[in-house]
Design a protein around this motif. Sequence first.
Motif, short mmCIF file in Angstrom:
data_model
loop_
_atom_site.label_atom_id
_atom_site.label_comp_id
_atom_site.label_asym_id
_atom_site.label_seq_id
_atom_site.Cartn_x
_atom_site.Cartn_y
_atom_site.Cartn_z
N LEU A 1 -10.83 62.92 32.36
CA LEU A 1 -11.16 62.21 31.12
C LEU A 1 -10.96 60.70 31.22
O LEU A 1 -11.66 59.93 30.54
CB LEU A 1 -10.31 62.75 29.96
CG LEU A 1 -10.66 64.16 29.48
CD1 LEU A 1 -9.66 64.62 28.44
CD2 LEU A 1 -12.07 64.17 28.90
N LEU A 2 -10.02 60.25 32.07
CA LEU A 2 -9.71 58.83 32.13
C LEU A 2 -10.91 57.96 32.51
O LEU A 2 -11.21 56.96 31.84
CB LEU A 2 -8.54 58.59 33.09
CG LEU A 2 -8.00 57.15 33.13
CD1 LEU A 2 -7.54 56.72 31.74
CD2 LEU A 2 -6.84 57.04 34.13
N PRO A 3 -11.66 58.29 33.57
CA PRO A 3 -12.84 57.47 33.88
C PRO A 3 -13.88 57.46 32.76
O PRO A 3 -14.53 56.45 32.51
CB PRO A 3 -13.40 58.14 35.15
CG PRO A 3 -12.24 58.87 35.74
CD PRO A 3 -11.45 59.35 34.57
N LEU A 4 -14.02 58.62 32.07
CA LEU A 4 -14.97 58.70 30.97
C LEU A 4 -14.56 57.78 29.83
O LEU A 4 -15.39 57.06 29.25
CB LEU A 4 -15.07 60.15 30.48
CG LEU A 4 -16.02 60.40 29.29
CD1 LEU A 4 -17.45 60.01 29.68
CD2 LEU A 4 -15.97 61.87 28.88
N LEU A 5 -13.26 57.76 29.51
CA LEU A 5 -12.77 56.90 28.44
C LEU A 5 -12.94 55.43 28.80
O LEU A 5 -13.30 54.60 27.95
CB LEU A 5 -11.29 57.20 28.16
CG LEU A 5 -11.02 58.56 27.52
CD1 LEU A 5 -9.52 58.81 27.44
CD2 LEU A 5 -11.63 58.62 26.12
N LEU A 6 -12.70 55.09 30.07
CA LEU A 6 -12.87 53.70 30.51
C LEU A 6 -14.33 53.27 30.41
O LEU A 6 -14.64 52.15 30.02
CB LEU A 6 -12.37 53.55 31.95
CG LEU A 6 -10.85 53.59 32.14
CD1 LEU A 6 -10.49 53.57 33.62
CD2 LEU A 6 -10.19 52.41 31.42
N LEU B 1 -15.14 52.63 26.82
CA LEU B 1 -14.54 51.38 26.38
C LEU B 1 -15.37 50.19 26.84
O LEU B 1 -15.65 49.26 26.06
CB LEU B 1 -13.11 51.26 26.92
CG LEU B 1 -12.35 49.98 26.57
CD1 LEU B 1 -12.20 49.86 25.06
CD2 LEU B 1 -10.99 49.96 27.24
N CYS B 2 -15.80 50.19 28.09
CA CYS B 2 -16.63 49.11 28.62
C CYS B 2 -17.97 49.03 27.88
O CYS B 2 -18.46 47.94 27.58
CB CYS B 2 -16.88 49.31 30.11
SG CYS B 2 -15.39 49.09 31.12
N GLY B 3 -18.54 50.21 27.58
CA GLY B 3 -19.79 50.22 26.84
C GLY B 3 -19.64 49.63 25.46
O GLY B 3 -20.51 48.90 24.97
N GLY B 4 -18.50 49.91 24.81
CA GLY B 4 -18.25 49.35 23.48
C GLY B 4 -18.11 47.85 23.52
O GLY B 4 -18.60 47.14 22.64
#
Length: 231
Positions: free
Chosen positions: A17-22, A25-28
């Motif tokens: 999940l960590l890479p997906l959350l990062l 976040l970058c997309g936001g």
Amino acid sequence: MKRQSRSGKLPLAVQILLPLLLALLCGGVLLLASIRPYEIAKTYLRIGFMDSGSTNPNSGTSGLNIVETDIDTDYTGATSAEGDVAVSAYGSQCAILECKSAGLYVPVYWGGGSELLEKGACQTPASAVIGSTGNSVISAHVNTFFHDLNQLKKGDTVTLYTTYGKFTYEVSEQIQFQSSNDGCLKQTDDDRLTLYTCEMQLLGSSDTRIGVVCKLTQREFYTDDTKGGTP
């Protein structure tokens, strides 16, 4: 009972999940950057430090002579309900627009184009000169000077300061129209002010325009030449 590992290795679910959350976040961050908030900050800094005590010509990248005019917003001399208006040279500042209820304090230039819109709002030269009979039309970018134009409500007061007088308007209606429909921007028989900008979009530009129509409630032409400012 089997003892839990203390090796410090992250659980498998967290590793997935960590890479997906990062990535989210970058997309936001990129999405927020697309509305160019730095331009809003740059705009208010420019207004805050604008030299209002001089007439400062600047040559733009296309050779346009941009002039910031000394306009007195604290005039205390004699005034008259009748007087003469003055047409500014193309690219010159012709007014300061203020609406305290929406926090607007914007320099207005006579003309149009990207260079002038970087400096402030623009009055359409085909519209009525401020203080004369007809429809005075002023526009600005939604991501800079007219960012809060949608905050104006019916009954709000809008003031235009010029070198020759102060003109007070009252917001009479909110408007919305397509860029291909310029009916709101045409000349009228009554004395009005039309302010408009693009509808805010997070991505790309919009063909929808939003704004307000204001009715003229008071003309105050300056009769003391020593306090009216420098054309």
